[in-house]
Design an enzyme around this catalytic site. Sequence first.
Site, mmCIF file in Angstrom:
data_model
loop_
_atom_site.group_PDB
_atom_site.id
_atom_site.type_symbol
_atom_site.label_atom_id
_atom_site.label_comp_id
_atom_site.label_asym_id
_atom_site.label_seq_id
_atom_site.Cartn_x
_atom_site.Cartn_y
_atom_site.Cartn_z
ATOM 1 N N HIS A 47 80.175 40.973 -5.787
ATOM 2 C CA HIS A 47 79.896 41.069 -7.220
ATOM 3 C C HIS A 47 79.827 39.681 -7.835
ATOM 4 O O HIS A 47 80.822 38.954 -7.831
ATOM 5 C CB HIS A 47 81.001 41.887 -7.915
ATOM 6 N N HIS A 61 79.233 43.527 -16.920
ATOM 7 C CA HIS A 61 78.757 42.177 -17.214
ATOM 8 C C HIS A 61 77.237 42.036 -17.114
ATOM 9 O O HIS A 61 76.709 40.961 -17.384
ATOM 10 C CB HIS A 61 79.393 41.171 -16.241
ATOM 11 N N CYS A 73 76.203 45.364 -12.395
ATOM 12 C CA CYS A 73 77.467 45.926 -12.848
ATOM 13 C C CYS A 73 77.378 46.206 -14.341
ATOM 14 O O CYS A 73 76.810 45.422 -15.103
ATOM 15 C CB CYS A 73 78.644 45.003 -12.518
ATOM 16 N N GLU A 74 77.894 47.350 -14.729
ATOM 17 C CA GLU A 74 77.733 47.747 -16.128
ATOM 18 C C GLU A 74 78.676 46.994 -17.068
ATOM 19 O O GLU A 74 78.536 47.088 -18.273
ATOM 20 C CB GLU A 74 77.930 49.261 -16.276
ATOM 21 N N CYS A 87 79.792 38.947 -10.827
ATOM 22 C CA CYS A 87 80.689 38.796 -11.981
ATOM 23 C C CYS A 87 82.067 38.330 -11.528
ATOM 24 O O CYS A 87 82.799 37.704 -12.301
ATOM 25 C CB CYS A 87 80.774 40.093 -12.780
ATOM 26 N N GLN A 110 80.475 50.161 -8.636
ATOM 27 C CA GLN A 110 80.224 50.447 -7.219
ATOM 28 C C GLN A 110 80.770 51.816 -6.802
ATOM 29 O O GLN A 110 80.165 52.528 -6.006
ATOM 30 C CB GLN A 110 80.845 49.328 -6.368
HETATM 31 ZN ZN LIG Z 1 81.177 43.051 -13.561
#
Ligand SMILES: [Zn+2]
Length: 207
Positions: free
Chosen positions: A165, A99, A96-97, A167, A137
């Site tokens: 995810h 975290h 994920c961009e 995060c 996503q």
């Molecule tokens: Zn994230």
Amino acid sequence: MKVYRADQLDNLEEADRPAGPSADGLENPVRDILAQIGEDANRDGLLRTPARVAQSLRFLTSGYHQNVDQVLNGALYDVAYDEMVIVKDIEIFSLCEHHLLPFFGRCHVAYIPTKRVIGLSKIPRLVDVFARRLQVQERLTTQIAETLMEKIKPQGVGVVIEAKHLCMIMRGVEKQNSVAITSAMLGVFRDEIETREEFLSLVRSRS
Ligand SMILES: [Zn+2]
């Protein structure tokens, strides 16, 4: 005579690897991060960590350096077939961009050819090209669908991604088993309810 235990070989190989000029530019920033979180980057267990993290980050973001056309490599075939083609349960791993933490799960891809089909094994590879980048996503889902639309020029494309995810899970934002589901429907998959439903019911059926 030197005798090595198998569990020592990994460390030996790493110690033999040259450092210095060939070191990845990511190694120093990783070392800084270790110091910033209160670690001693010079203790034994962490000595090679910057190199490992650099190498794994390069791999996990290798999609930036891949060209879709090279990956597809002309694997497009003219075939008189106009039924739905579905590739289910493609494993995806992305970062994920927000975290830089992993999200992972399954991707389902469907299309209805006009008269051109793509080699089935190319679809998971195409998914990887976009998954091995920093992503959200929703955008990953759209990029896969739009690329297939552009390259195969089918009657339509449907893409569904179900992912967890880290995060959200590790930080306690969501319950452990919550799954984020995104979809992109183009062409007949957007315009025709029956087509979309056929795809979604095949995705839902666990086989
Ligand atoms: Zn994230």
